[in-house]
Scaffold this active site. Sequence first.
Site, mmCIF file in Angstrom:
data_model
loop_
_atom_site.group_PDB
_atom_site.id
_atom_site.type_symbol
_atom_site.label_atom_id
_atom_site.label_comp_id
_atom_site.label_asym_id
_atom_site.label_seq_id
_atom_site.Cartn_x
_atom_site.Cartn_y
_atom_site.Cartn_z
ATOM 1 N N CYS A 1 -46.206 14.727 -12.172
ATOM 2 C CA CYS A 1 -46.806 13.677 -11.494
ATOM 3 C C CYS A 1 -47.504 14.060 -10.277
ATOM 4 O O CYS A 1 -48.588 14.769 -10.404
ATOM 5 C CB CYS A 1 -45.807 12.626 -11.157
ATOM 6 S SG CYS A 1 -46.585 11.049 -10.910
ATOM 7 N N HIS B 1 -43.722 11.294 -16.869
ATOM 8 C CA HIS B 1 -42.381 11.633 -16.304
ATOM 9 C C HIS B 1 -41.484 11.856 -17.763
ATOM 10 O O HIS B 1 -40.962 11.147 -18.204
ATOM 11 C CB HIS B 1 -41.675 10.508 -15.370
ATOM 12 C CG HIS B 1 -42.329 10.213 -14.140
ATOM 13 N ND1 HIS B 1 -41.581 10.740 -13.164
ATOM 14 C CD2 HIS B 1 -43.325 9.789 -13.674
ATOM 15 C CE1 HIS B 1 -42.281 10.690 -11.972
ATOM 16 N NE2 HIS B 1 -43.483 9.794 -12.459
ATOM 17 N N GLU C 1 -38.569 13.017 -17.435
ATOM 18 C CA GLU C 1 -37.212 12.753 -17.454
ATOM 19 C C GLU C 1 -36.810 11.193 -17.702
ATOM 20 O O GLU C 1 -35.828 10.912 -17.814
ATOM 21 C CB GLU C 1 -36.737 13.027 -15.915
ATOM 22 C CG GLU C 1 -37.086 11.898 -15.068
ATOM 23 C CD GLU C 1 -38.747 12.003 -14.740
ATOM 24 O OE1 GLU C 1 -39.170 10.900 -14.025
ATOM 25 O OE2 GLU C 1 -39.455 12.770 -14.871
#
Length: 381
Positions: free
Chosen positions: A269, A358, A360
Amino acid sequence: MKALLALEDGRTFPCRSFTGSGEASGEVVFNTSMTGYQEILTDPSYHGQMVTMTCPMMGNYGVCPEDMESGRIQAAALIVREYVDYPSNWRSTGTLAAFLKKEGILGVEDIDTRALTRHIRNAGAMRAIISTTDLDPSSLVEKAKKLPSMEGSNLAEKVSTDTPYLWRNNQPDYLNNCTLLDDTIWRQRGTKHSVAALDFGIKYNIIRCLEDAGCEVLVLPAATSADVIKSLNPDGIFLSNGPGDPEPLHGPIETIKELLGHRPMFGICLGMQLMGLAMGAKTHKIKFGHRGGNQPVKNFATCKVEITSQNHGFAVDLATLPKSLNEQGAVMTHINLNEESLEGIRNDALKAFAVQYHPEASPGPHDAAYLFTQFAKMMEK
């Protein structure tokens, strides 16, 4: 309790507070995720923003301490269509309203979130203010116009850790007595990959994913110098997510320039935007940003489409890629299929790669979880 939301362009929306009286301000944005309001609220990338959830009902599963993405609520306010004060979830330890009240964060409901989202999509994310104490539309609009713009705002320095910490027992282990960082700080050297993570607003689940990939993570303040990081002798360097405009982060950009090629580097990001700037590219503000758990991204290496979780209002400018990044051997690895913005870069010569989304994603899709393993394999070479 009656409240009013006013945008800087003069549009206003009546609403009601479910957290008591107060006033909040910031850039108003929307997120299309159906769940994850606690992770969104505590994500440092939302610092300085008031988040509108497009899913109409929020609060129905309460809150849980294990779902925090940082040590506190980071968003300036939460805007929902309907708030549910009676959660049904065996993991819940309290209500969303109580969670917001505890930290003095305003939550409003009974607002036409569909109309607000459509307005932002057409006009772009903009400054706004919500108040229960001042219900005069003209007064609130004037206040909104005087708020600082997201462009040019260095918000990463406001959310970055002041003290280095290792991640132990699923929480930060602050190194308060550490005055000089060196490679003796690592506690699992040789059994795990040592990763120095520059904290621009890092999410806890990113650290967990790095741990699951076999890494010991040392989280460092955003202003940490390249010399200090080199003295730590890490196996890899991670550039975290974070809020605000990447271009004002002159110090970190210079640090990243100096570290490129020193060790394998992975950015997520804001970390990708800073890596792009360090390589000579430029960034720009996206009209209304990408925020949600359902963004399609094409991976050029596999020709597959990954459904990704995203939260960013700035992006590396694709038009600057050929003349700046490719001179250093970088390639575009991922692209957003909604509007063809840049979603990933890689430079094999510098052992550096980054993605705008993202991987995760918690909660959210796990299509891109392989990137943490990819980083670990780079550190083995």
